[in-house]
Design an enzyme around this catalytic site. Structure first.
Site, PDB file in Angstrom:
ATOM      1  N   TYR A 224      18.589 -15.236 -52.924  1.00 48.51           N
ATOM      2  CA  TYR A 224      18.788 -16.500 -52.215  1.00 48.51           C
ATOM      3  C   TYR A 224      18.540 -17.724 -53.089  1.00 48.51           C
ATOM      4  CZ  TYR A 224      13.755 -15.787 -52.082  1.00 48.51           C
ATOM      5  OH  TYR A 224      12.456 -15.540 -52.440  1.00 48.51           O
ATOM      6  N   GLY A 225      18.332 -17.516 -54.403  1.00 52.42           N
ATOM      7  CA  GLY A 225      18.019 -18.643 -55.276  1.00 52.42           C
ATOM      8  C   GLY A 225      18.716 -18.542 -56.610  1.00 52.42           C
ATOM      9  N   THR A 226      17.942 -18.490 -57.675  1.00 49.63           N
ATOM     10  CA  THR A 226      18.511 -18.559 -59.025  1.00 49.63           C
ATOM     11  C   THR A 226      19.246 -17.288 -59.438  1.00 49.63           C
ATOM     12  OG1 THR A 226      16.456 -17.790 -60.064  1.00 49.63           O
ATOM     13  CG2 THR A 226      16.713 -20.170 -59.735  1.00 49.63           C
ATOM     14  N   LEU A 227      19.148 -16.221 -58.650  1.00 52.28           N
ATOM     15  CA  LEU A 227      19.911 -15.005 -58.945  1.00 52.28           C
ATOM     16  C   LEU A 227      21.311 -15.042 -58.331  1.00 52.28           C
ATOM     17  CD1 LEU A 227      17.160 -12.265 -58.489  1.00 52.28           C
ATOM     18  CD2 LEU A 227      18.439 -12.702 -60.589  1.00 52.28           C
ATOM     19  N   GLU A 288      10.843 -12.020 -61.058  1.00 49.61           N
ATOM     20  CA  GLU A 288      10.302 -12.583 -59.823  1.00 49.61           C
ATOM     21  C   GLU A 288       8.773 -12.623 -59.811  1.00 49.61           C
ATOM     22  OE1 GLU A 288      12.056 -14.033 -57.777  1.00 49.61           O
ATOM     23  OE2 GLU A 288      14.056 -13.168 -57.673  1.00 49.61           O
TER      24      GLU A 288
END
Length: 499
Positions: A224-227, A288
């Site tokens: 849900y972010g930088t991935l 993470e």
């Protein structure tokens, strides 16, 4: 007990041929143990249990049905439907072992995605169920030994078997070891037999074994972010398969700076679902800070798939709450793009039947996260002369007064919306100066995301639509408003044709 293997098998085939169970609003489960076989009742119970395994935790009667299953567990940890194991062996597999597998899988799934209170409640019953599942190595009866084993594995796979063994390998070491041995030996057997694993009647189980092997060699991860696609750490997923956009309920997101954090809450998290090679999970865990900055948990996604999600472990006080990491909006269509197959051409590129226009693909070809039917507070009318639709009129909104129109809302990124808006306007982003879709209109917000559409605020010359355009609108309305009759659809569209 008067029951023979042949009578049991024939009744089994007949029952499942004529009976299906829907898994959305099922009634309360009723479970009883039998001394004498009532096959209709036995298969009803098996069917209801299989259905319950597919149920969402928030669905009607979910907790009551779970309580029924917990109360039904026998003293030996099984969930057998007979009072004794002293029955023909094929019936013993179907009515003693199989319901034990299904009920234990239900407890496994509940343990994975339930809260701590629920997990504590089912901890002991689950341990006892796992022990009872180890009685015969999950095998079916006789000639159906491998087929039964594959069926049992698929039942547990629906419950998140690989995630469960990842996270709780010591809850039942015997069960974990059994699963490892089954999968390893079957795949080795397949390789030794030169990729052909045949049953006693010539049935080929190669695809089943390969599917199971792939399942255990991959993990599903919700990011849900930088991935996410296009973000700074997406290269960590270069070996992974994107399964599309998805959402997870029960969390809220905060902006930590150059990355987001999610913690349990009352919101919905938008992200992407990936199938990740098992060997890549260690790198992602390290990225993470799994165990220190984030903890990897298992959740059910809107894609009806269990997946790992990384939950923030630190305090979020002082951080800004955000609705999503990427900038999402609702694009609201009231014309031909109400039909999903037509709209997706604007995202993926291509032409839709009935229209002569080719649409350029968006840089981000991800499908919409969500699609909803909505009502628009303005009237729709047909105007202009569209070469793409054989000279007929196309849909515009009358924004000068209140009214009513049907629409379809697509939750997409703002970049995708800007691409769609430009494509709707002949390849040029709307600036209010031309004769087509020159104006971007805000229709408020829904679930915290702005609702935008395109039209032309200046009234367009009215023109009846072509038959092809009307049929596309009808299909879009049927798709999103399934309860509308053909007469109601016709009346609505006729009301949009102005004299």
């Amino acid at each position: 007990m008067r029951m023979t293997p042949s009578s049991h098998s024939s009744l089994k085939k007949a029952f499942f041929k004529k009976n299906t169970y829907g898994g959305i609003t099922m009634n309360k489960i009723k479970l009883t143990r039998q001394d004498e076989p009532d096959f209709d009742e036995l298969y009803r119970m098996i069917g209801e249990l299989k259905d319950f395994l597919k149920e969402d935790m928030g669905s009607r009667n979910w907790m009551k049905n779970l309580e029924t299953i917990l109360d039904f567990q026998d003293t030996d940890g099984s969930f057998k439907l007979f009072t004794s194991y002293e029955i023909p062996s094929d019936a013993r597999v179907d009515f003693c072992h199989m319901p034990t597998y299904i009920c234990t899988a239900i407890l496994m799934k509940s343990y994975l995605i339930g809260d701590s209170k629920l997990s504590k409640k089912i901890d002991r019953p689950l341990r006892r169920g796992l022990k009872a599942c180890c009685m015969r190595n999950l095998m079916g009866h006789g000639y159906e030994a491998l087929e039964g084993q594959i069926e049992a594995l698929n039942i547990f796979m629906k419950a998140g078997l690989r995630e469960f063994i990842d996270l709780y390998p010591d809850m039942s070491r015997k069960f974990s070891k059994m699963i490892s041995n089954i999968c390893g030996s079957n795949f080795e057997m397949l390789e030794s037999l030169r990729n052909a694993l045949l049953g006693p009647w010539g049935e080929d189980y190669k695809e089943d074994i390969l599917k199971i092997n792939k399942y255990f060699n991959t993990r599903r991860v919700f990011v849900y972010g930088t991935l996410m696609n296009g973000e700074s750490n997406h290269h960590f997923l270069e070996n992974s398969n994107c399964l599309g956009a998805s959402t997870v309920e029960g969390y809220q997101m905060y902006n930590v700076g150059w990355y987001p954090a999610i913690v349990p809450g009352d919101g919905m998290i938008i992200g992407e679902l990936y199938e990740v090679p098992q060997e890549d999970m260690a790198r992602i865990d390290m990225l993470e800070g799994e165990g220190s900055l984030y903890i990897r948990k298992c959740e059910m996604t809107s894609s009806k798939s269990l997946a790992y999600i990384y939950e923030f472990l630190e305090d979020t006080e002082g951080l800004d709450r955000i609705s999503s990491w990427k900038d999402y909006i609702w694009y609201v269509s009231y014309g031909s793009n109400m039909l999903y197959d037509r709209f997706i051409c604007y995202i993926e590129g291509g032409s839709y039947e009935g229209s002569s226009s080719y649409r350029m693909p968006c840089e981000d070809t991800s499908a919409p996260v969500e699609v909803r039917a909505v009502e628009i507070p303005h009237d729709m009318y047909f105007g202009n002369y569209s070469g793409s639709w054989h000279g007929g009129g196309v849909s515009f909104l009358d924004t000068e007064k209140d009214g009513h129109a049907l629409g379809t809302a697509y939750l997409i990124t703002r970049e995708q919306f800007e691409h769609v808006a430009a494509e709707e306007n002949g390849g040029r982003y709307p600036d209010g100066t031309g004769n087509w879709y020159e104006d971007i209109i805000s229709l408020g917000d829904m679930d915290g995301f702005e609702m935008l559409t395109v039209t032309n605020k200046k009234p367009r010359e009215q023109n009846e639509p072509s038959e092809e355009y009307l049929e596309t609108l009808k299909r879009g309305i049927r798709e999103n408003w399934p309860d509308m009759s053909e007469e109601d659809i016709g009346r609505y569209l006729n009301s949009c044709i102005r004299e």
